[in-house]
Enzyme design. Structure first.
Site, PDB file in Angstrom:
ATOM      1  N   PHE A 196      22.410 -43.634   6.664  1.00  0.00           N
ATOM      2  CA  PHE A 196      22.680 -42.687   7.744  1.00  0.00           C
ATOM      3  C   PHE A 196      21.529 -41.855   7.628  1.00  0.00           C
ATOM      4  O   PHE A 196      21.391 -40.627   6.899  1.00  0.00           O
ATOM      5  CB  PHE A 196      24.060 -42.107   7.735  1.00  0.00           C
ATOM      6  N   LEU A 245      38.429 -32.085  19.695  1.00  0.00           N
ATOM      7  CA  LEU A 245      37.610 -31.431  20.983  1.00  0.00           C
ATOM      8  C   LEU A 245      36.595 -30.592  20.387  1.00  0.00           C
ATOM      9  O   LEU A 245      36.188 -29.461  21.313  1.00  0.00           O
ATOM     10  CB  LEU A 245      38.471 -30.856  21.588  1.00  0.00           C
ATOM     11  N   ASP A 276      35.252 -36.538   9.577  1.00  0.00           N
ATOM     12  CA  ASP A 276      35.802 -37.438   8.414  1.00  0.00           C
ATOM     13  C   ASP A 276      36.839 -36.263   7.663  1.00  0.00           C
ATOM     14  O   ASP A 276      37.800 -36.769   7.039  1.00  0.00           O
ATOM     15  CB  ASP A 276      34.638 -37.718   7.559  1.00  0.00           C
TER      16      ASP A 276
END
Length: 313
Positions: A88, A210, A243
């Site tokens: 990544f 959120l 995560d």
């Protein structure tokens, strides 16, 4: 990589059909990561013994040692010596916005892993989290959990962009827990063509993160529960925050705590990740964790969690 400016200021609305951007970054840091490994490591630090299932390349030896040292059972990991482990690549700007690329590498072999064979070696699972992976592997793992009667948690995450509506529905239908952020929530509903009410009929509990506003927990027939995050000591790096949240929720669920308590543990672990650069570099000290839990959510929150945390050695 870190970009000292603002990515948004480099994007010209009238030129979005032919974008060609180059950023001079302040530095390059190579760190351990991967959604499955990040979540498993968080669970290990909280005192559980998670089994990691995934595919890696020949460059995985040092990482495997690190994971096992942090309480992760890696007997479910398949090694392909011909390719690199997935990568990544991410650039973060001063506002914590990110542009990223992903190289799958050995991840393409993940569908070759048989969950039943893994559990025959490691013992039964209380719950199986299916996170973003090779799409074929995600679909296989979900079906294996269903066929074995094992509760599963669905976290399709960034792979939603690659999934058809039928595939997305297959991954979340019947999930005991569903994890999305606000954007993924909208994308999942668009992909499946379902309303929020329809989707809630198909899952047990839906956690929607959120950002700075915390998390919303929803269950069919129950009022939503909103949990705010703790105040962070600093905002260092948002990568891996979700995560860490998932690890906290899964740990608290395994301990048998309430949904609110699970979100509180998840929010605090996510805050630790946010305060550190890298997805696994945050320090975890049980007493400090309990103190911050009590400060944010009240003494009772810490009381419920204390018996489950590892005893410092």
């Amino acid at each position: 990589m870190t970009f000292p400016g603002r990515i948004a200021e480099q994007l010209l609305p009238e030129e979005l059909d032919r974008v060609s951007l180059s950023f001079l970054v302040d530095g390059l840091e190579i760190r351990r990561g991967g959604v499955g490994a990040n979540i498993a490591l968080g669970l290990g630090r909280l005192g559980l013994r998670p089994v990691l299932v995934g595919a890696v390349g020949a460059d995985h030896t040092e990482y495997d040692t690190w994971l096992r040292a942090n309480g992760v059972d890696t007997r479910g990991v398949l090694t392909d010596p011909e390719v690199f482990t997935a990568r990544f690549l991410c650039t973060t700007d001063r506002d914590q916005n990110q542009i990223a690329s992903f190289y799958p590498g050995a991840m393409s072999r993940a569908a070759d892993i048989d969950l039943h064979e893994v559990l025959a070696r490691t013992g039964p699972a209380r719950i199986v989290l299916i996170g973003p992976d090779d799409p074929g592997a995600m679909l296989r793992r979900t079906e294996e959990a269903r066929s074995a009667g094992i509760p599963f948690a669905a976290d399709p995450s960034q792979q939603l962009a690659r999934l058809t509506g039928e595939q997305a529905l297959a991954l979340v239908d019947g999930a005991a827990l569903l994890f999305t952020n606000a954007y993924e929530r909208s994308l999942l509903l668009r992909r499946t063509g379902l309303t929020e009410e329809d989707l809630l009929k198909r899952v047990g509990t839906w956690f929607t993160t959120l950002g700075a506003d915390g998390v919303r927990i929803e269950r069919q027939g129950h009022p939503p529960i909103d949990v705010r995050p703790p105040r962070e000591l600093r905002r260092a790096d948002p990568t891996g925050v979700g995560d860490a949240f998932h690890a906290g929720v899964l740990a608290a669920d395994t301990w048998g705590l309430s949904l609110r308590a699970a979100a509180e543990v998840g929010c605090l672990l996510a805050t630790l990740a946010l305060e550190s650069v890298g997805t696994q570099e945050y320090d975890f000290h049980p007493e400090t964790f309990l103190t911050r839990l009590a400060t944010t959510y009240g003494p009772e929150a810490a009381t419920h969690v204390r018996p489950h945390l590892p005893t410092p050695t």
